[in-house]
Design an enzyme around this catalytic site. Structure first.
Site, PDB file in Angstrom:
ATOM      1  N   HIS A 217       0.818  -1.210   0.000  1.00  0.00           N
ATOM      2  CA  HIS A 217       0.000   0.000   0.000  1.00  0.00           C
ATOM      3  C   HIS A 217       0.851   1.258   0.000  1.00  0.00           C
ATOM      4  O   HIS A 217       2.076   1.218   0.148  1.00  0.00           O
ATOM      5  CB  HIS A 217      -0.953  -0.006   1.205  1.00  0.00           C
ATOM      6  N   CYS A 233       3.923  -5.139   6.349  1.00  0.00           N
ATOM      7  CA  CYS A 233       3.392  -4.709   5.055  1.00  0.00           C
ATOM      8  C   CYS A 233       4.490  -4.098   4.193  1.00  0.00           C
ATOM      9  O   CYS A 233       5.561  -3.728   4.682  1.00  0.00           O
ATOM     10  CB  CYS A 233       2.269  -3.698   5.242  1.00  0.00           C
TER      11      CYS A 233
END
Length: 257
Positions: A217, A233
């Site tokens: 992201h 992440c």
């Protein structure tokens, strides 16, 4: 760029060259063969000379198949209703999007049609009737947690590359073979940036919400990239995640090293 005609031709050729040699549980994806008995596959077409489907190569030049899950099912160790249950697959992800699985081999007919699949966290045999129509991808995402780079390949071509942030030493980004399950936009928090891809990889942190799946992201702190900055992440600058979203489809295999 793989043209629509080329992709369709390859898939139709896989129909003619399908064998009974499906594999389940491998850590790498196979370009799966669609059998002539598959009621949801395209009709067979003769006269196309294309090699048998191959294991995904280092060049990433193979087409991979995925399918949406149409009903919640147990995964079986063998292609049989009596096979030992090795996992379960639902119709939606924790983010409430359509769940998808990778198809890893040829369908077998044993008391019905069965197909070997990889889901997020499990691999095994599923009834063909529980899955929707096959879709194809010809891309492969390579994540290098030591060089802090992400590279998208299509066949022999590098179509995208950018710097990234990854997990810290206390919460490292998991390594292995995964795939992109969904794409999300319109986050309320600027922390995730404008786009997020959900993957089948899981964080080492057990207290993460919604199962702890690792995302790719954007960020509100581009100044920290590249580096070890996350809880697992993969973070990208917002302009880079927007560019990646234009060229990487759902179902793309992800190799994290």
């Amino acid at each position: 760029m793989v043209g629509l005609v080329g992709v369709i031709g390859l898939v139709l050729a896989l129909v003619d060259s399908a064998t009974d040699g499906g594999t389940a549980g491998r850590s790498v994806s196979l370009a799966a063969a669609i059998p002539e008995t598959d009621p949801l596959g395209p009709p067979p077409r003769r006269g196309l000379a294309v090699p048998q489907p191959r294991q995904l190569s280092a060049r990433g030049d193979d087409v991979v198949l995925w399918a949406p899950v149409r009903r919640s099912i147990p995964l079986r160790e063998t292609p049989s209703p009596a096979g030992r249950i090795v996992g379960r697959v639902g119709v939606s992800t924790p983010e409430r999007t359509e769940n998808i699985v990778l198809v890893t081999g040829a369908t077998r007919a044993r008391g019905g049609l069965w197909v070997p699949i990889r889901s997020a966290g499990a691999a095994g045999w599923a009834p063909r009737s529980a899955l929707g129509g096959y879709e194809t991808v010809a891309t492969r995402l390579l994540v290098d947690t030591r060089a802090f780079t992400v590279t998208l390949r299509r066949a022999d071509e590098v179509v995208f590359r950018a710097p990234i942030g990854v997990g810290t030493s206390a919460a490292p980004t998991p390594t292995g073979s995964f795939y992109v399950r969904n794409v999300l936009t319109r986050y309320r928090s600027a922390f995730y940036g404008p786009v997020a891809f959900g993957t089948s990889a899981r964080s080492t942190l057990t207290d993460w919400p919604a199962g702890g799946f690792v995302g790719i992201h954007g960020t509100n702190r581009p100044d920290l990239i590249p580096g070890r900055i996350s809880h697992g992440c993969i973070r990208m600058r917002n302009e880079d995640i927007r560019a990646l979203a234009r060229v990487m489809p759902v179902g793309t295999p992800v190799e994290i090293t």
